[in-house]
Design a protein around this motif. Structure first.
Motif, short mmCIF file in Angstrom:
data_model
loop_
_atom_site.label_atom_id
_atom_site.label_comp_id
_atom_site.label_asym_id
_atom_site.label_seq_id
_atom_site.Cartn_x
_atom_site.Cartn_y
_atom_site.Cartn_z
N VAL A 174 89.76 100.03 76.66
CA VAL A 174 91.12 99.48 76.65
C VAL A 174 91.95 100.32 77.61
N MET B 7 98.80 102.74 73.04
CA MET B 7 97.67 102.28 72.25
C MET B 7 97.97 102.36 70.76
N GLU C 101 93.78 99.59 67.80
CA GLU C 101 93.02 99.54 69.05
C GLU C 101 92.12 100.76 69.20
N TYR C 102 92.67 101.92 68.85
CA TYR C 102 91.87 103.14 68.97
C TYR C 102 90.66 103.10 68.03
N ARG D 90 89.10 100.55 66.94
CA ARG D 90 88.13 99.56 67.42
C ARG D 90 87.25 100.17 68.52
#
Length: 232
Positions: free
Chosen positions: A82, A89, A93-94, A96
C-alpha cells in the motif's frame, strides 16, 4: 505456492510444471486460478486460499497430501503493498499488509514443514525492501520475512529442510508496466546499475534453483535479484 494465479507467481508455477513438478498453487483470484489449472493440466491443483487463516492452511495441506502426497517444496509468494505514508495509513490497512505479507509466511511454514520430506525446501519471497528502506508496512513485513527465514532455517536444519529468502528488485510485471506510475518507474530503472528492470523469469530461475538439489547446502540465506540496485 501462494499468490500464484497471476503475475510473478504464475511464472513460477509454469516453470515448476516444465521441470516436471506436481504443483499445488493457491490464490484468492478464483477465475484466474481455475483457468491456469485448466491450461496446465493434471500436474497442477488450484485451491482458493486466504493465506491469513490457519484453518485455510490446514485445508490446503490436507488437500495437497490427498492429491500428490508429501510436500517437497513450499514457496510463500503472496504479498501486497500500500503506497501510503505512516500518517495516512489506517490501522486496518497496516494489519492487512502484516497478515498477508508476514503472518502468512509464519502460518505457511508452521503448517507445511511437519509434512515435508527430508531434503525439502522452503522459499520465502521477500523484497529488496527486506534489505533497505521503503514504504511503511511493506518494508516492515519484508524485513520480518527475512528474519523468519533465518530463524526457521536454524530450527529446521536438523530435519534436512532448507529455508531461504528471495529479494527481487524492480520486476517488469503488468502491475508495473500498466500502472499510473509507469513513466516514473521506467526513469527509475535507468538508475539501476544494469539499467533495466528484471523479467519475472529471472526471479523464477532463482526460485527453481533454490527448490532443487543444486542448492543443497544453501539455507538461511538471502538471494538478491536487483541488477545491482542495493550494491550502490
Amino acid at each position: 505456492m501462494t499468490g500464484a494465479a497471476s503475475g510473478m507467481g504464475e511464472t513460477h508455477v509454469r516453470a515448476f510444471v516444465e521441470e516436471g513438478a506436481k504443483v499445488v498453487f493457491t490464490d484468492i483470484l478464483e477465475e484466474e486460478g481455475k483457468d491456469l489449472q485448466k491450461e496446465l493440466g493434471d500436474q497442477t491443483l488450484f485451491l482458493v486460499h486466504d493465506v491469513r487463516e490457519a484453518s485455510a492452511w490446514e485445508q490446503v495441506v490436507e488437500k495437497t497430501k490427498e492429491t500428490f502426497g508429501p510436500v517437497d517444496i513450499l514457496v510463500n509468494n503472496a504479498g501486497i503493498s500500500v503506497a501510503k505514508s505512516m500518517f495516512d495509513m489506517s490501522e486496518e490497512e497496516y494489519r492487512r499488509i502484516f497478515e498477508i505479507n508476514q503472518l502468512s509466511v509464519f502460518l505457511g511454514m508452521k503448517s507445511v514443514a511437519p509434512f515435508m520430506n527430508e531434503g525439502g525446501s522452503i522459499i520465502n519471497i521477500s523484497s529488496i525492501n527486506g534489505l533497505v528502506g521503503g514504504a511503511v508496512g511493506y518494508t516492515d513485513t519484508k524485513f520480518a520475512v527475512r528474519g523468519m527465514t533465518k530463524a526457521a532455517s536454524v530450527e529446521l536444519a536438523h530435519r534436512g529442510i532448507r529455508v531461504n529468502s528471495v529479494h527481487p528488485g524492480v520486476i517488469e510485471t503488468p502491475m508495473v508496466t500498466e500502472g499510473d506510475a509507469v513513466e516514473q518507474i521506467k526513469q527509475f530503472a535507468q538508475t539501476i546499475p544494469m539499467r533495466r528492470m528484471a523479467q519475472p523469469e529471472e526471479v523464477t530461475k532463482m526460485v527453481v534453483f533454490l527448490a532443487s538439489d543444486d542448492a543443497s547446502y544453501s539455507t538461511g540465506s538471502e538471494f538478491i535479484i536487483d541488477g545491482g540496485l542495493t550494491a550502490n
